[in-house]
Design an enzyme around this catalytic site. Sequence first.
Site, PDB file in Angstrom:
ATOM      1  NE  ARG A  27      -7.444 -57.249 -12.108  1.00 40.43           N
ATOM      2  CZ  ARG A  27      -7.012 -58.439 -12.489  1.00 40.43           C
ATOM      3  NH1 ARG A  27      -7.586 -59.532 -12.043  1.00 40.43           N
ATOM      4  NH2 ARG A  27      -6.028 -58.546 -13.344  1.00 40.43           N
ATOM      5  NE  ARG A  31     -12.169 -63.177 -12.597  1.00 37.71           N
ATOM      6  CZ  ARG A  31     -10.969 -63.709 -12.828  1.00 37.71           C
ATOM      7  NH1 ARG A  31     -10.867 -64.827 -13.506  1.00 37.71           N
ATOM      8  NH2 ARG A  31      -9.888 -63.139 -12.351  1.00 37.71           N
ATOM      9  NE  ARG A  40     -14.955 -62.105 -18.586  1.00 33.58           N
ATOM     10  CZ  ARG A  40     -14.881 -63.045 -19.500  1.00 33.58           C
ATOM     11  NH1 ARG A  40     -15.812 -63.166 -20.413  1.00 33.58           N
ATOM     12  NH2 ARG A  40     -13.875 -63.897 -19.502  1.00 33.58           N
ATOM     13  CG  ASP A  77      -5.984 -56.694 -18.817  1.00 34.84           C
ATOM     14  OD1 ASP A  77      -6.434 -57.086 -17.726  1.00 34.84           O
ATOM     15  OD2 ASP A  77      -4.884 -57.051 -19.270  1.00 34.84           O
ATOM     16  CE1 TYR A 153       0.637 -61.714 -17.752  1.00 40.19           C
ATOM     17  CE2 TYR A 153       1.530 -59.591 -17.101  1.00 40.19           C
ATOM     18  CZ  TYR A 153       0.853 -60.749 -16.791  1.00 40.19           C
ATOM     19  OH  TYR A 153       0.396 -60.942 -15.512  1.00 40.19           O
TER      20      TYR A 153
HETATM   21  O1  CP3 Z   1     -11.250 -52.846 -11.316  1.00 36.22           O
HETATM   22  C1  CP3 Z   1     -10.124 -52.720 -11.811  1.00 36.22           C
HETATM   23  O2  CP3 Z   1      -9.068 -52.839 -11.136  1.00 36.22           O
HETATM   24  C2  CP3 Z   1      -9.984 -52.255 -13.258  1.00 36.22           C
HETATM   25  C3  CP3 Z   1      -9.688 -53.190 -14.235  1.00 36.22           C
HETATM   26  C4  CP3 Z   1      -8.381 -53.985 -14.314  1.00 36.22           C
HETATM   27  C5  CP3 Z   1      -8.341 -55.298 -14.851  1.00 36.22           C
HETATM   28  N1  CP3 Z   1      -7.036 -55.686 -14.959  1.00 36.22           N
HETATM   29  C6  CP3 Z   1      -9.517 -56.085 -15.259  1.00 36.22           C
HETATM   30  C7  CP3 Z   1      -9.395 -57.550 -15.406  1.00 36.22           C
HETATM   31  C8  CP3 Z   1      -7.063 -53.620 -14.036  1.00 36.22           C
HETATM   32  C9  CP3 Z   1      -6.526 -52.351 -13.397  1.00 36.22           C
HETATM   33  C10 CP3 Z   1      -6.225 -54.709 -14.459  1.00 36.22           C
HETATM   34  C11 CP3 Z   1      -4.750 -54.678 -14.380  1.00 36.22           C
HETATM   35  C12 CP3 Z   1      -3.988 -55.889 -14.727  1.00 36.22           C
HETATM   36  N2  CP3 Z   1      -4.248 -56.792 -15.715  1.00 36.22           N
HETATM   37  C13 CP3 Z   1      -2.760 -56.254 -14.115  1.00 36.22           C
HETATM   38  C14 CP3 Z   1      -2.039 -55.458 -13.059  1.00 36.22           C
HETATM   39  C15 CP3 Z   1      -2.660 -55.563 -11.715  1.00 36.22           C
HETATM   40  C16 CP3 Z   1      -2.625 -56.934 -11.087  1.00 36.22           C
HETATM   41  O3  CP3 Z   1      -3.712 -57.486 -10.875  1.00 36.22           O
HETATM   42  O4  CP3 Z   1      -1.539 -57.420 -10.839  1.00 36.22           O
HETATM   43  C17 CP3 Z   1      -2.320 -57.437 -14.736  1.00 36.22           C
HETATM   44  C18 CP3 Z   1      -1.062 -58.219 -14.404  1.00 36.22           C
HETATM   45  C19 CP3 Z   1      -3.268 -57.778 -15.754  1.00 36.22           C
HETATM   46  C20 CP3 Z   1      -3.198 -58.903 -16.723  1.00 36.22           C
HETATM   47  C21 CP3 Z   1      -4.321 -59.843 -16.585  1.00 36.22           C
HETATM   48  N3  CP3 Z   1      -5.631 -59.515 -16.851  1.00 36.22           N
HETATM   49  C22 CP3 Z   1      -4.269 -61.202 -16.216  1.00 36.22           C
HETATM   50  C23 CP3 Z   1      -3.013 -61.945 -15.837  1.00 36.22           C
HETATM   51  C24 CP3 Z   1      -5.574 -61.687 -16.244  1.00 36.22           C
HETATM   52  C25 CP3 Z   1      -6.017 -63.119 -16.023  1.00 36.22           C
HETATM   53  C26 CP3 Z   1      -5.980 -63.495 -14.611  1.00 36.22           C
HETATM   54  C27 CP3 Z   1      -7.145 -62.937 -13.853  1.00 36.22           C
HETATM   55  O5  CP3 Z   1      -6.942 -62.261 -12.836  1.00 36.22           O
HETATM   56  O6  CP3 Z   1      -8.260 -63.183 -14.320  1.00 36.22           O
HETATM   57  C28 CP3 Z   1      -6.427 -60.603 -16.590  1.00 36.22           C
HETATM   58  C29 CP3 Z   1      -7.906 -60.636 -16.748  1.00 36.22           C
HETATM   59  C30 CP3 Z   1      -8.700 -59.577 -16.084  1.00 36.22           C
HETATM   60  N4  CP3 Z   1      -8.407 -58.243 -16.069  1.00 36.22           N
HETATM   61  C31 CP3 Z   1      -9.945 -59.769 -15.406  1.00 36.22           C
HETATM   62  C32 CP3 Z   1     -10.379 -58.501 -14.991  1.00 36.22           C
HETATM   63  C33 CP3 Z   1     -11.676 -58.166 -14.267  1.00 36.22           C
HETATM   64  C34 CP3 Z   1     -10.685 -61.098 -15.262  1.00 36.22           C
HETATM   65  C35 CP3 Z   1     -11.166 -61.530 -16.589  1.00 36.22           C
HETATM   66  C36 CP3 Z   1     -12.505 -62.197 -16.630  1.00 36.22           C
HETATM   67  O7  CP3 Z   1     -13.540 -61.548 -16.335  1.00 36.22           O
HETATM   68  O8  CP3 Z   1     -12.538 -63.367 -16.999  1.00 36.22           O
END
Ligand code: CP3
Length: 348
Positions: A27, A31, A40, A77, A153
């Site tokens: 990540r 944010r 974003r 994602d 999910y």
């Molecule tokens: O920089 C990076 O790591 C690359 C991008 C990346 C994202 N998600 C962007 C993201 C990666 C590798 C992921 C993987 C991901 N997504 C996982 C596995 C890793 C982990 O964190 O456990 C999972 C379970 C998800 C599913 C997911 N995506 C959820 C549950 C959520 C909402 C909760 C949250 O953390 O916001 C997301 C949204 C998400 N994916 C965001 C980002 C930057 C935030 C969204 C936003 O900008 O509002």
Amino acid sequence: MPHKNDKLLLRALRGETLERPPFWFMRQAGRYLPEYRETRAQAGDFLDLCYRPDLAEEVTLQPIRRYGMDAAILFADILLVPQGLGQHVEFRAGEGPVLEPITRNADIPVLDAERLHETLGPVYETVARLSKSLPENVALIGFAGAPWTVATYMVEGGGSKDYPTIKNWAFADPENFQRLIDVVADATALYLKKQIEAGAEAVQLFDTWAMALPPAFHERLVFGPLRRIAEAIHADHPDIPVIGFPRGIGAAYAQAARIRGIAGLSIDWSMDPSWAAEHVQPHLTVQGNLDPRLVVAGGEVMTRAASDILDTLGDGPFIFNLGHGFVPETPPEHVAELAELVKGWRRG
Ligand code: CP3
């Protein structure tokens, strides 16, 4: 001019012990960075950001510009694969992902490769753009969710605390449930192969919710699918390293380390680095494992923990990373301090 394969991340994944390990952060785009929040806002919806190659490229590059990591991870994602399988997915502000849940055998999607690639085409374009725009020493990591985590999910319809529906399905009707896991695994392999063909140099599989399964189910639902995906990738791309991240499985990391075809294993922050040095590192490259909350705290408690990880794991094949992703409240200046610490570390 440096050769493509000389990148520190790729050398570490080939099993080399380096003077200082490569680093990147889960990540790392997100944010906690003001420039991410700006892009974003420009995209509007989170999924629109994932499917806009120009904007997804930009947010992938943002942390590299600031901190000079050795690897960039594609911005996308794990829930794009369910979309590619035809499931309805949306991200609601403050609520996280919401999916139209599939809970019956009759709803298990059929893999339609054409539809999958049509939906995910913009992601491949993001990878292609990045492979041209990244600095020459920075490796490009593609990724996907591992089948069990993606299925949580798909079946629960979003995030879950106890996984009641999927666990009952997996335990009570294992044969049909396996069909769901296999469809997701096969879709994931096709998706990752396209990322590789577009320029990804390594891939990571995120199994965030592996911790929800009892150890007796790891082989069937966590390690087996990982092996299946790695084999499918290596049939076409034998030299592309695969990193597994089965989060929260404790002592079972010792079994995960023996999965054939896996070059790296990302360990979560609950693991003692010295245990990993003894039980994981003899078999493959370890990646990890600073608690992301230590980066929120910053200061000495962060630098001491990071130094301890480096001193304990830096004497073998190692990639410095977090033990899970950055949280939004992480101060960017703490990340800068951490990056400088890793860049300045040398094997003693
Ligand atoms: O920089 C990076 O790591 C690359 C991008 C990346 C994202 N998600 C962007 C993201 C990666 C590798 C992921 C993987 C991901 N997504 C996982 C596995 C890793 C982990 O964190 O456990 C999972 C379970 C998800 C599913 C997911 N995506 C959820 C549950 C959520 C909402 C909760 C949250 O953390 O916001 C997301 C949204 C998400 N994916 C965001 C980002 C930057 C935030 C969204 C936003 O900008 O509002």
